[in-house]
Design an enzyme around this catalytic site. Structure first.
Site: not given
Ligand code: FAD
Ligand code: DHB
Length: 390
Positions: A72, A201, A293, A297, A385
Site C-alpha cells: 500500500h 481512518y 492500535p 505499530k 506510519y
Molecule cells: P504476543 O503476540 O502477545 O505473543 C506472546 C505469546 O506468549 C503468546 O503466544 C502467549 O500465548 C505466550 N505467553 C503468554 N504468557 C505466557 C506464559 N506465562 N508462559 C508461556 N507463554 C506465554 N497491533 C497492531 O499493530 N495492529 C492491530 O490491529 C492490533 N490489534 C491487536 C488486538 C489485540 C486484542 C491485541 C491483544 C493486540 C493487538 N495488536 C495490534 C498488537 C499486536 O498484536 C502485538 O503487538 C503483537 O502480537 C506482539 O507480539 P508479541 O510476540 O510480542 O506478543
Molecule cells: C489494522 C489494524 C490497525 O491498528 C491499523 O492501524 C491498521 C490496520 C488491521 O487490523 O488491519
C-alpha cells in the site's frame, strides 16, 4: 536439558527471534503456554512496515508474505465527509507498507520453524524463569505431569503483556508508564471486498472507524466503542449500520456487508516498562510495551526489538562482544517511545473522547486541517506510519 537461548512465547516476536537465531546456528527452545491452534486463532495486526518485511526475509520466512501481501502506497484520513489521502510513497522517498495479517505471519514462521527441526513446546504449564540475575539462568515448566528444566545462557521474554517474564522481575528494578484511553475498538472480519483499495481512518462525531483488509476479498473493520461495551449486543447488522454512519457517503455507499466470522473488543492503552534488560533476561515486544492500535505499530515494534536483540546475541556468540546486549534496552526504548508517541498522537487526533471540551474539539479540527494542508506535517505522519528506521 541445555540450550543457548530459551524464548518464552511463540507469538510474532518469539517466532521471529527463534528463526533468526536458528539460521545463525544459535540453539534455542520456544515455550508457550497456549496450543498452536489457539495461537493461530488470534486475529490481531495487519500492517507490516518495510523493516518487519526485511526481518521476515532475513528469517527466511517471507516467501508467502511477498506472494500474497498487498503493498500500500497511501492511507486515507476521512473527516468532514471527505477523504484526505496521505501519499506515503511520495512523502517518504518510495517507502510503503505491506498488508499481511499477523495470523498469516505467525503461520509462516511456525511452518518454517518446523522444517528446521528447532524445538517448540506448546501448552507448557507454569513456565518460570530463574536466576537470570546470575550467570547460570534456567527455565522450568510442567508438561505431561512432570517438571522440566532447561539451562541456558539467556532468556528472551517474548510472552506478551500478560506473560510471566516481566512479572519475574523484582518490582523495584522496573519502572512502568501507562495511559489508559476511555474507549476500545470493536473489530470484525468478513469475507467481503474492502470499501476502498487503501486503508481509511475516519474521525466522525459518532466515533472513530477504520476500514482495513486482509485481501481484496476479506475486510477488517473497526469502530470505536466504549470500554465496557458488550460484544453480544453487537449483531452484524448493528455493526454494519454503525460503520456506514461513520464513513463519508462515497465510502458508506460502497460497504459490502456479509456475515462476520470474527468479532472482538480490544481496550486501548499505552504502556512501557523500563529497562528492557535484566542481566540475562530480555523483554521483547508486548512483554515490554503496548500501544493503542491506531497507526498499527504493535507488531512492528516487536519486530524492531527482535532486530536489536538478535544483533546483540549474534555479537555475543560470533565476536565475543557484549556491546550489543549492553545497548539493547536503550536502543529498543529509543524507538519504542517514538512509536508510543505516534500511536498516542494518532489516537488522540482520530477518536472522540467522552469528556471533550469545545476547546479540545477545535484543536482536533485544527490538527486535521493542518495535517492535510501542510506537506511538512503530512511527511511527519508518513515517515512514522511507514516506520522509523532501525
Ligand atoms: P504476543 O503476540 O502477545 O505473543 C506472546 C505469546 O506468549 C503468546 O503466544 C502467549 O500465548 C505466550 N505467553 C503468554 N504468557 C505466557 C506464559 N506465562 N508462559 C508461556 N507463554 C506465554 N497491533 C497492531 O499493530 N495492529 C492491530 O490491529 C492490533 N490489534 C491487536 C488486538 C489485540 C486484542 C491485541 C491483544 C493486540 C493487538 N495488536 C495490534 C498488537 C499486536 O498484536 C502485538 O503487538 C503483537 O502480537 C506482539 O507480539 P508479541 O510476540 O510480542 O506478543
Ligand atoms: C489494522 C489494524 C490497525 O491498528 C491499523 O492501524 C491498521 C490496520 C488491521 O487490523 O488491519
Amino acid at each position: 536439558m541445555r540450550t543457548q537461548v530459551v524464548i518464552i512465547g511463540s507469538g510474532p516476536s518469539g517466532l521471529l527471534l527463534g528463526q533468526l537465531l536458528t539460521h545463525a546456528g544459535i540453539d534455542n527452545v520456544i515455550l508457550d503456554r497456549a496450543s498452536k491452534d489457539h495461537i493461530l486463532g488470534r486475529v490481531r495486526a495487519g500492517v507490516l512496515e518495510e523493516g518487519t518485511v526485511r526481518l521476515m526475509d532475513e528469517a527466511r520466512s517471507g516467501a508467502r508474505m511477498y506472494a500474497e501481501g498487498l503493498p500500500h502506497d497511501g492511507v486515507s484520513l476521512a473527516f468532514d465527509g471527505r477523504d484526505h489521502r496521505i501519499d506515503l510513497f511520495g512523502l517518504t522517498d518510495g517507502k510503503r507498507v505491506l498488508i499481511y495479517g499477523q495470523t498469516e505471519l505467525t503461520r509462516d514462521l511456525m511452518g518454517c520453524r518446523e522444517t528446521t527441526g528447532a524445538s517448540t513446546v506448546y501448552e507448557a504449564v507454569n513456565v518460570t524463569p530463574h536466576d537470570f540475575d546470575g550467570d547460570a539462568p534456567y527455565v522450568t515448566y510442567e508438561k505431561g505431569g512432570s517438571t522440566h528444566r532447561i539451562e541456558c545462557d539467556f532468556i528472551a521474554g517474548c510472552d506478551g503483556s500478560h506473560g510471566v517474564s516481566r512479572r519475574a522481575v523484582p518490582e523495584k528494578a522496573i519502572r512502568t508508564f501507562e495511559k489508559v484511553y476511555p474507549f476500545g475498538w470493536l473489530g470484525i472480519l468478513a469475507d467481503v471486498p474492502p470499501v476502498s483499495p487503501e486503508l481509511v481512518y475516519a474521525n466522525h462525531p459518532r466515533g472513530f472507524a477504520l476500514c482495513s483488509m486482509r485481501s481484496m476479498s476479506r475486510s477488517r473493520y473497526y469502530i470505536q466503542c466504549s470500554r465496557d461495551e458488550k460484544l453480544e449486543e453487537w449483531d452484524d447488522q448493528r455493526f454494519w449500520d454503525e460503520l456506514r454512519r461513520r464513513l463519508p457517503a462515497h465510502h458508506a455507499e460502497r460497504v459490502v456487508t456479509g456475515p462476520s466470522f470474527e468479532k472482538s473488543i480490544a481496550p486501548l492503552r499505552s504502556f512501557v516498562a523500563e529497562p528492557m534488560r535484566f542481566h540475562r533476561l530480555f523483554l521483547v515486544g508486548d512483554a515490554a510495551h503496548i500501544v493503542p492500535p491506531t497507526g498499527a505499530k504493535g507488531l512492528n515494534l516487536a519486530a524492531s526489538d527482535v532486530h536489536y536483540l538478535y544483533e546483540g546475541l549474534l555479537e555475543h556468540y560470533e565476536d565475543r562482544s557484549n556491546a550489543g546486549l549492553d545497548a539493547y534496552s536503550a536502543r529498543a526504548l529509543s524507538r519504542v517511545w517514538k512509536a508510543v508517541r505516534f500511536s498516542w498522537w494518532m489516537t488522540t487526533m482520530m477518536h472522540r473522547f467522552p469528556d471533550t471540551s469545545d476547546f479540545d474539539q477545535k484543536i482536533q479540527e485544527a490538527e486535521l486541517d493542518y495535517l492535510t494542508h501542510s506537506r511538512a506535517a503530512a511527511t511527519a505522519l508518513a515517515e512514522n506510519y511507514v516506520g522509523l528506521p532501525f
